[in-house]
Design a protein around this motif. Structure first.
Motif, PDB file in Angstrom:
ATOM      1  N   ILE A 166      33.551  35.477  47.573  1.00  0.00           N
ATOM      2  CA  ILE A 166      34.854  35.754  46.750  1.00  0.00           C
ATOM      3  C   ILE A 166      35.722  36.407  47.657  1.00  0.00           C
ATOM      4  CG2 ILE A 166      33.833  37.833  45.919  1.00  0.00           C
ATOM      5  CD1 ILE A 166      35.066  37.182  42.951  1.00  0.00           C
ATOM      6  N   THR A 167      37.095  36.049  47.249  1.00  0.00           N
ATOM      7  CA  THR A 167      38.164  36.634  48.174  1.00  0.00           C
ATOM      8  C   THR A 167      38.384  37.943  47.316  1.00  0.00           C
ATOM      9  OG1 THR A 167      38.912  34.408  48.535  1.00  0.00           O
ATOM     10  CG2 THR A 167      40.725  36.358  48.831  1.00  0.00           C
ATOM     11  N   PRO A 168      38.742  39.153  48.111  1.00  0.00           N
ATOM     12  CA  PRO A 168      38.876  40.229  47.563  1.00  0.00           C
ATOM     13  C   PRO A 168      40.238  40.343  46.832  1.00  0.00           C
ATOM     14  CG  PRO A 168      38.277  40.779  49.884  1.00  0.00           C
ATOM     15  CD  PRO A 168      38.519  39.109  49.569  1.00  0.00           C
ATOM     16  N   ARG A 169      40.183  41.158  45.672  1.00  0.00           N
ATOM     17  CA  ARG A 169      41.527  41.434  44.968  1.00  0.00           C
ATOM     18  C   ARG A 169      41.519  42.958  44.936  1.00  0.00           C
ATOM     19  NH1 ARG A 169      37.758  38.713  41.480  1.00  0.00           N
ATOM     20  NH2 ARG A 169      37.699  40.389  40.490  1.00  0.00           N
ATOM     21  N   LEU A 170      42.845  43.362  45.428  1.00  0.00           N
ATOM     22  CA  LEU A 170      43.198  44.657  45.289  1.00  0.00           C
ATOM     23  C   LEU A 170      43.705  45.164  44.000  1.00  0.00           C
ATOM     24  CD1 LEU A 170      45.045  45.103  48.697  1.00  0.00           C
ATOM     25  CD2 LEU A 170      42.462  45.862  48.084  1.00  0.00           C
ATOM     26  N   ILE A 171      44.333  44.171  43.303  1.00  0.00           N
ATOM     27  CA  ILE A 171      44.711  44.383  41.978  1.00  0.00           C
ATOM     28  C   ILE A 171      44.024  43.333  40.913  1.00  0.00           C
ATOM     29  CG2 ILE A 171      46.688  44.679  40.136  1.00  0.00           C
ATOM     30  CD1 ILE A 171      48.392  45.426  42.362  1.00  0.00           C
ATOM     31  N   GLU A 172      43.183  43.789  40.033  1.00  0.00           N
ATOM     32  CA  GLU A 172      42.605  42.846  38.895  1.00  0.00           C
ATOM     33  C   GLU A 172      43.269  42.502  37.942  1.00  0.00           C
ATOM     34  OE1 GLU A 172      38.166  42.741  36.601  1.00  0.00           O
ATOM     35  OE2 GLU A 172      38.368  43.482  38.540  1.00  0.00           O
ATOM     36  N   SER A 173      44.020  43.591  37.303  1.00  0.00           N
ATOM     37  CA  SER A 173      44.694  43.217  36.116  1.00  0.00           C
ATOM     38  C   SER A 173      45.887  44.455  36.090  1.00  0.00           C
ATOM     39  CB  SER A 173      44.153  43.266  34.915  1.00  0.00           C
ATOM     40  OG  SER A 173      43.563  44.469  34.585  1.00  0.00           O
TER      41      SER A 173
END
Length: 186
Positions: free
Chosen positions: A89-96
């Protein structure tokens, strides 16, 4: 440096033939080098790229011992493949992002891809659990949770790291100086 490279185990002792499990658990580098020779560096680099590693990977045997240059975040991204049963999975610094009134302004999408067979990820997880139970990462047992991971050090104790995971958390720890400088024996 122009000098021939001679891999050694951390302790400087040659232990003779070892099982792959024992070699990984106890960081017996010579077994890892022999495995890399048999697989070929191109295969290893391709698998590393599949797992999301994007750093510098020179196609020589020292890469099998961690000579690649990666950020801790990039290493954690690669270890998620084991923890997730073979999917990356590609990291996400901001989810929402939500407005003060609860209106959803942004939701990140998950970029999930299959990287390896679940059976392969299971075997690697099992090996990495053994590293925590009986190997170089036994200090992680203090967490009192199921943990899998791997430790590493660079030549002359310039850097040390631990990459590991539990069922719901992947983490990476790096210790060292910003400049190339030994930390001393530990």
């Amino acid at each position: 440096s122009g000098k021939p490279w001679k891999p050694e185990n951390f302790e400087g002792i040659f232990y003779g033939p070892n099982l792959l499990r024992t070699a990984l658990v106890k960081s017996r580098n010579l077994v890892t080098i022999r495995l890399a020779q048999r697989l070929g560096m191109k295969t290893i680099i391709n698998r590393a790229k599949d797992m999301g590693l994007t750093g510098i990977m020179e196609p020589n045997l020292s890469l099998a011992l961690g000579s690649g240059q990666f950020t801790p975040l990039n290493m954690v991204q690669a270890y998620t493949v084991f923890a997730r049963g073979g999917t990356g999975i590609t990291p996400r610094l901001i989810e929402s992002v939500s407005s003060p009134w609860g209106e959803q302004l942004f939701t990140a999408t998950e970029d999930v891809r299959e990287v390896m067979k679940p059976e392969t990820a299971y075997i690697v997880c099992n090996l990495l659990q053994q590293v925590v139970q009986d190997g170089t990462a036994t200090r992680a047992k203090v967490l009192g949770r199921p943990v899998a991971g791997k430790t590493g050090t660079t030549n002359d104790e310039q850097d040390a790291w631990f990459m590991g995971f539990s069922p719901y958390l992947v983490t990476g720890v790096w210790v060292g100086y910003d400049q190339v400088k030994p930390m001393g024996k530990f």
